[in-house]
Scaffold this active site. Sequence first.
Site, PDB file in Angstrom:
ATOM      1  N   HIS A  97       0.789  -1.237  -0.114  1.00  0.00           N
ATOM      2  CA  HIS A  97      -0.151   0.161  -0.065  1.00  0.00           C
ATOM      3  C   HIS A  97       1.113   1.095   0.200  1.00  0.00           C
ATOM      4  CE1 HIS A  97      -3.144  -2.532   1.060  1.00  0.00           C
ATOM      5  NE2 HIS A  97      -2.715  -2.794   1.991  1.00  0.00           N
ATOM      6  N   GLU A 115      -2.002  -0.841   8.132  1.00  0.00           N
ATOM      7  CA  GLU A 115      -2.902  -1.528   8.612  1.00  0.00           C
ATOM      8  C   GLU A 115      -2.108  -2.670   9.649  1.00  0.00           C
ATOM      9  OE1 GLU A 115      -4.012  -3.402   5.012  1.00  0.00           O
ATOM     10  OE2 GLU A 115      -2.992  -5.152   5.030  1.00  0.00           O
ATOM     11  N   HIS A 172       3.392  -7.537   1.637  1.00  0.00           N
ATOM     12  CA  HIS A 172       2.489  -8.345   2.327  1.00  0.00           C
ATOM     13  C   HIS A 172       1.545  -9.300   1.528  1.00  0.00           C
ATOM     14  CE1 HIS A 172       0.094  -4.749   2.247  1.00  0.00           C
ATOM     15  NE2 HIS A 172      -1.089  -5.787   2.661  1.00  0.00           N
ATOM     16  N   ARG A 192      -1.063  -4.510  -6.390  1.00  0.00           N
ATOM     17  CA  ARG A 192      -0.730  -6.026  -6.319  1.00  0.00           C
ATOM     18  C   ARG A 192       0.694  -6.235  -7.153  1.00  0.00           C
ATOM     19  NH1 ARG A 192      -5.342  -7.918  -9.128  1.00  0.00           N
ATOM     20  NH2 ARG A 192      -6.313  -8.248  -7.211  1.00  0.00           N
TER      21      ARG A 192
HETATM   22 ZN    ZN Z   1      -2.900  -4.745   2.809  1.00  0.00          ZN
END
Ligand code: ZN
Length: 310
Positions: A97, A115, A172, A192
């Site tokens: 991200h 996150e 991740h 991605r």
């Molecule tokens: Zn994520």
Amino acid sequence: MKDILFLNPVFKTMIWGGNKLATEYGYNLPSDNTGECWAVSAHKNGDCTIKNGEFEGKALSWLWDNHKELFGNAAGEVFPLLVKIIDAKTDLSIQVHPDDAYAKANENGALGKTECWYILDCDEDGEIVIGHNAKDKEELKEMIEGNRWQELIRVCPIKKGDFFQIEPGTVHAIKKGTMILETQQNSDITYRLYDYGRLENGKPRELHIDKSIDVIGCPHIDKEVRGKLIRSEECDIEELISCNFYSVQRISMHGEQDFEQSNKFLNISVINGSGVIDGYNVIKGDHFIIPSGYGTYHLKGDMELIVSHI
Ligand code: ZN
């Protein structure tokens, strides 16, 4: 007197999802491959509604827009957090991200995404992808261009109760057989990087290699998490993370105790057991918000909670 806001979650069917949100959490699921329960969310792609009281049926985003006082008049256009439970039956794609600055400049002013993951459950030999093994951007590019994924991607063993903070720029992925409670900034911007060469409806899913290379931090540095743990006869309270965007704690109740709601608002998810909060019975799978100015709340029971606030 302000009321506790209980939420109706929103469910998401995903190719990698399973049915543990039904078998483990008792939810009524739309499909046998439900990957995500958006438990506390005011995001436009999955806006929770209020289950009880004077705001019954209203969306959380509506409440944020029209009753800011419930959230301590917190700044920001959108409710800032998003809490999900994720059931990964198969591996998720490997992603990264952006931070707020990159997202603002490159994604129409959107927020970046930080996150964190609390491992609710996993297979005995559970694993997760966190970080990479490239020493600098140069090597990162070489490894990506050379399809040296095995070498690049860092896979770590996990067990139930582990906790990870995923800063922007961290490579991740959740791997098969894992259930996670995720607390994150209210954002959906994901790049991605690698999808194991899999096909969806005969085609590979879109990758975002250039943006991924832009935002991936090199070298990867593990983030220290988990603060103090206070044990008492009635409950244990553990500090999991406190960062610029959220603070997250784990509370394990084995008795009863008063707590003070002194934050702008408090998100609570029951992840194990059952109990009572101020006369409301709650059980594993319930999610609610204690609004600003609520004052003292009383928890009683044998249950484990994940609590978050800004
Ligand atoms: Zn994520």
